[in-house]
Design a protein around this motif. Structure first.
Motif, short mmCIF file in Angstrom:
data_model
loop_
_atom_site.label_atom_id
_atom_site.label_comp_id
_atom_site.label_asym_id
_atom_site.label_seq_id
_atom_site.Cartn_x
_atom_site.Cartn_y
_atom_site.Cartn_z
N GLN A 173 0.83 -1.20 0.00
CA GLN A 173 0.00 0.00 0.00
C GLN A 173 0.86 1.25 0.00
O GLN A 173 2.04 1.23 0.38
CB GLN A 173 -0.94 0.00 1.21
N VAL A 174 0.24 2.33 -0.44
CA VAL A 174 0.90 3.62 -0.58
C VAL A 174 0.09 4.66 0.18
O VAL A 174 -1.14 4.69 0.10
CB VAL A 174 1.00 4.02 -2.07
N LEU A 175 0.79 5.49 0.95
CA LEU A 175 0.14 6.63 1.58
C LEU A 175 0.40 7.86 0.70
O LEU A 175 1.55 8.30 0.56
CB LEU A 175 0.68 6.87 2.98
N LYS A 176 -0.65 8.38 0.11
CA LYS A 176 -0.52 9.56 -0.73
C LYS A 176 -0.59 10.80 0.14
O LYS A 176 -1.57 11.00 0.87
CB LYS A 176 -1.60 9.60 -1.80
N LEU A 177 0.45 11.61 0.11
CA LEU A 177 0.50 12.82 0.91
C LEU A 177 -0.16 13.97 0.16
O LEU A 177 0.14 14.21 -1.01
CB LEU A 177 1.95 13.17 1.24
N VAL A 178 -1.05 14.67 0.84
CA VAL A 178 -1.80 15.77 0.24
C VAL A 178 -1.67 16.98 1.14
O VAL A 178 -1.96 16.92 2.34
CB VAL A 178 -3.29 15.39 0.07
N THR A 188 -3.84 9.75 2.52
CA THR A 188 -4.87 8.78 2.18
C THR A 188 -4.20 7.49 1.77
O THR A 188 -3.16 7.50 1.11
CB THR A 188 -5.77 9.30 1.05
N LYS A 189 -4.81 6.38 2.14
CA LYS A 189 -4.21 5.06 1.91
C LYS A 189 -4.76 4.45 0.63
O LYS A 189 -5.97 4.44 0.39
CB LYS A 189 -4.50 4.15 3.11
N HIS A 190 -3.86 3.92 -0.20
CA HIS A 190 -4.25 3.30 -1.46
C HIS A 190 -3.59 1.93 -1.57
O HIS A 190 -2.38 1.80 -1.40
CB HIS A 190 -3.84 4.17 -2.65
N LEU A 191 -4.40 0.93 -1.86
CA LEU A 191 -3.89 -0.43 -1.99
C LEU A 191 -3.36 -0.68 -3.40
O LEU A 191 -4.04 -0.43 -4.39
CB LEU A 191 -4.99 -1.44 -1.68
N ILE A 192 -2.12 -1.16 -3.46
CA ILE A 192 -1.56 -1.66 -4.71
C ILE A 192 -2.01 -3.10 -4.91
O ILE A 192 -2.38 -3.52 -6.00
CB ILE A 192 -0.03 -1.58 -4.67
N SER A 193 -2.02 -3.85 -3.81
CA SER A 193 -2.49 -5.23 -3.80
C SER A 193 -2.92 -5.58 -2.38
O SER A 193 -2.23 -5.22 -1.42
CB SER A 193 -1.39 -6.19 -4.26
N GLU A 194 -4.08 -6.26 -2.26
CA GLU A 194 -4.59 -6.60 -0.93
C GLU A 194 -3.65 -7.52 -0.17
O GLU A 194 -3.53 -7.44 1.05
CB GLU A 194 -5.97 -7.26 -1.05
N TYR A 221 5.05 -5.03 -9.27
CA TYR A 221 3.73 -4.53 -9.57
C TYR A 221 3.83 -3.48 -10.67
O TYR A 221 4.58 -2.51 -10.56
CB TYR A 221 3.08 -3.92 -8.33
N GLU A 222 3.04 -3.66 -11.71
CA GLU A 222 3.04 -2.76 -12.87
C GLU A 222 2.08 -1.61 -12.63
O GLU A 222 0.88 -1.81 -12.38
CB GLU A 222 2.65 -3.52 -14.12
N GLN A 223 2.60 -0.39 -12.75
CA GLN A 223 1.75 0.79 -12.58
C GLN A 223 0.76 0.89 -13.74
O GLN A 223 1.15 0.82 -14.90
CB GLN A 223 2.58 2.06 -12.48
N PRO A 224 -0.53 1.07 -13.45
CA PRO A 224 -1.52 1.15 -14.53
C PRO A 224 -1.39 2.44 -15.33
O PRO A 224 -0.80 3.42 -14.88
CB PRO A 224 -2.85 1.09 -13.78
N ARG A 232 -6.12 -1.47 -8.64
CA ARG A 232 -5.01 -2.32 -8.22
C ARG A 232 -3.99 -2.42 -9.35
O ARG A 232 -4.31 -2.25 -10.52
CB ARG A 232 -5.52 -3.73 -7.86
N TRP A 233 -2.74 -2.71 -8.97
CA TRP A 233 -1.68 -2.84 -9.95
C TRP A 233 -1.52 -4.30 -10.34
O TRP A 233 -1.78 -5.21 -9.54
CB TRP A 233 -0.37 -2.31 -9.38
#
Length: 398
Positions: A173-178, A188-194, A221-224, A232-233
């Motif tokens: 997972q990635v935490l996107k900083l805003v 905000t938390k974003h899942l690359i893969s569960e 993991y391949e970025q879409p 998900r990637w």
């Protein structure tokens, strides 16, 4: 609080030629001269470098303290919990302005905690405090964290906070900083893969589509093509890198237009590069493994930077002291820090020793290696934490 400073020895680099994996690069200038300075001895393994007090000089943060240039006076930041035989809850740290006031705060990760915290820089005139104010960024819901990275994965100019876990069943997972209108950063938390993480992580374009992918121990993991945080990637199990380093480096070593991989076994002997070959018809990446060095263990962290001023980056690594509290292969070997010159034409590496010391008696690489010219002499220095202490290895040039 008084700084616990110890001046150690001066070291010269030495090319190691007793293995066919190495070749001395002809035309290289004379040896570099290095000087080791210990800042503190504890079990902290994270470090960051930046201008904390705004005086134009680079300071160092390392665990419970920061070190104020130019004398690197020790000042408090926070208290860290101890756990296990010899661990502190700090697997990496970063300097970033989290509240929009123009100075650098400490953003930190922890081994076994689920929360991500940041520590507010008190600013000029406020450094005589027992600790910086602590703020919760986010509860990730996961622990068993190997390391964290502050890295701009989507190329928008703002870094993301990315956790690597040794637990393969943990999500990636990635935490996107805003940054909000008030200047403060939220996440905000974003899942690359569960499910699907693993020891070691790196970032780079593996399939040549111009987008950064995420590598880890068991593939990538391949970025879409679309918004990377809206879906998900795609997972590709194209390689396995046991106990891979943090980071795994992604660089086109042989200049064939395809990015290669450089990694070390963080808990045993072995430093390698994987040459990326022509992909299969279905786009599957293919790889050929090459040994760089198998004469040191626990190469848990890598860096890629120019320390000898030849205009080309070098591979920088060394031994992490007591990565698993003395249970890893080579735990009692001498601690080393070294770099490797890469000769792209001959596809060979020349090993240059920076420092060596008996187990526990000198600098190791901990979980992060920072490379900066701290004193402005034109040569980049190495700043390393670890269970043998936090050290500056001063680069004094030729």
């Amino acid at each position: 609080m008084k700084s616990k400073t110890l001046l150690c020895f001066t070291f010269l680099t030495a090319a190691v030629l007793d293995s066919s994996a190495f070749a001395q690069n002809k035309g290289k200038a004379a040896k570099l001269k290095w000087r080791v300075q210990q800042l503190h001895r504890d079990n902290n393994e994270g470090v960051a470098v930046g201008d904390i007090d705004g005086d134009g000089k680079l300071d160092i943060s390392a665990g419970e303290f920061w070190y104020q240039a130019p004398d690197f006076k020790q000042r408090p930041v926070r208290s860290l919990d101890a756990f296990g035989a010899d661990y502190l809850q700090n697997n990496s740290e970063h300097l970033y302005d989290m509240d929009g006031d123009g100075d650098l705060d400490v953003l930190a990760g922890a081994f076994t905690n689920t929360i991500v915290s940041w520590y507010e820089n008190p600013g000029a005139g406020g450094y005589d405090v027992d600790a910086w104010k602590v703020h919760l960024l986010l509860d990730t819901g996961t622990n068993q964290n190997e390391a964290t990275f502050l890295h701009d994965i989507d190329g928008d100019g703002t870094p993301e906070f990315i956790e690597n876990s040794w637990n393969k069943n943990n999500p990636t997972q990635v935490l996107k900083l805003v940054r909000g209108t008030d200047g403060k950063v939220s996440a905000t938390k974003h899942l690359i893969s569960e499910v699907g993480n693993g020891h070691g992580m790196g970032f780079g374009d593996l399939n040549g589509d111009g987008r950064q992918d995420i590598l880890f121990q068991a593939g990538w993991y391949e970025q879409p093509k679309s918004d990377p945080f809206s879906s998900r990637w795609t997972y590709h199990h194209d390689f396995d890198l046991p106990h891979a380093s943090c980071p795994i480096l992604v660089v086109d070593l042989n200049q064939d237009g395809r990015n290669d991989i450089v990694w070390a076994d963080g808990h045993s002997y072995g430093l390698y590069w994987h040459e990326q070959l022509k992909p299969q018809a279905d786009g599957t990446t293919t790889w050929r493994q090459h040994l760089i060095d198998k004469k040191f263990s626990q190469g848990h962290a890598l860096a890629w930077d120019d320390v000898d001023n030849d205009g080309q980056p070098e591979l920088i690594t060394g031994k992490r002291y007591y990565a698993h509290s003395g249970r890893d292969s080579g735990a009692e070997d001498d601690i080393t820090v070294q770099y490797y010159d890469w000769n792209a034409r001959a596809e060979t590496w020349a090993k240059q020793l920076v420092s060596t010391a008996p187990a526990g008696k000198g600098p190791g690489i901990g979980l992060q290696i920072r490379v900066h010219d701290l004193d402005g002499n034109g040569w980049k220095d190495l700043i390393v934490p670890g269970k043998s202490g936090t050290h500056i290895i001063w680069n004094e040039g030729r």
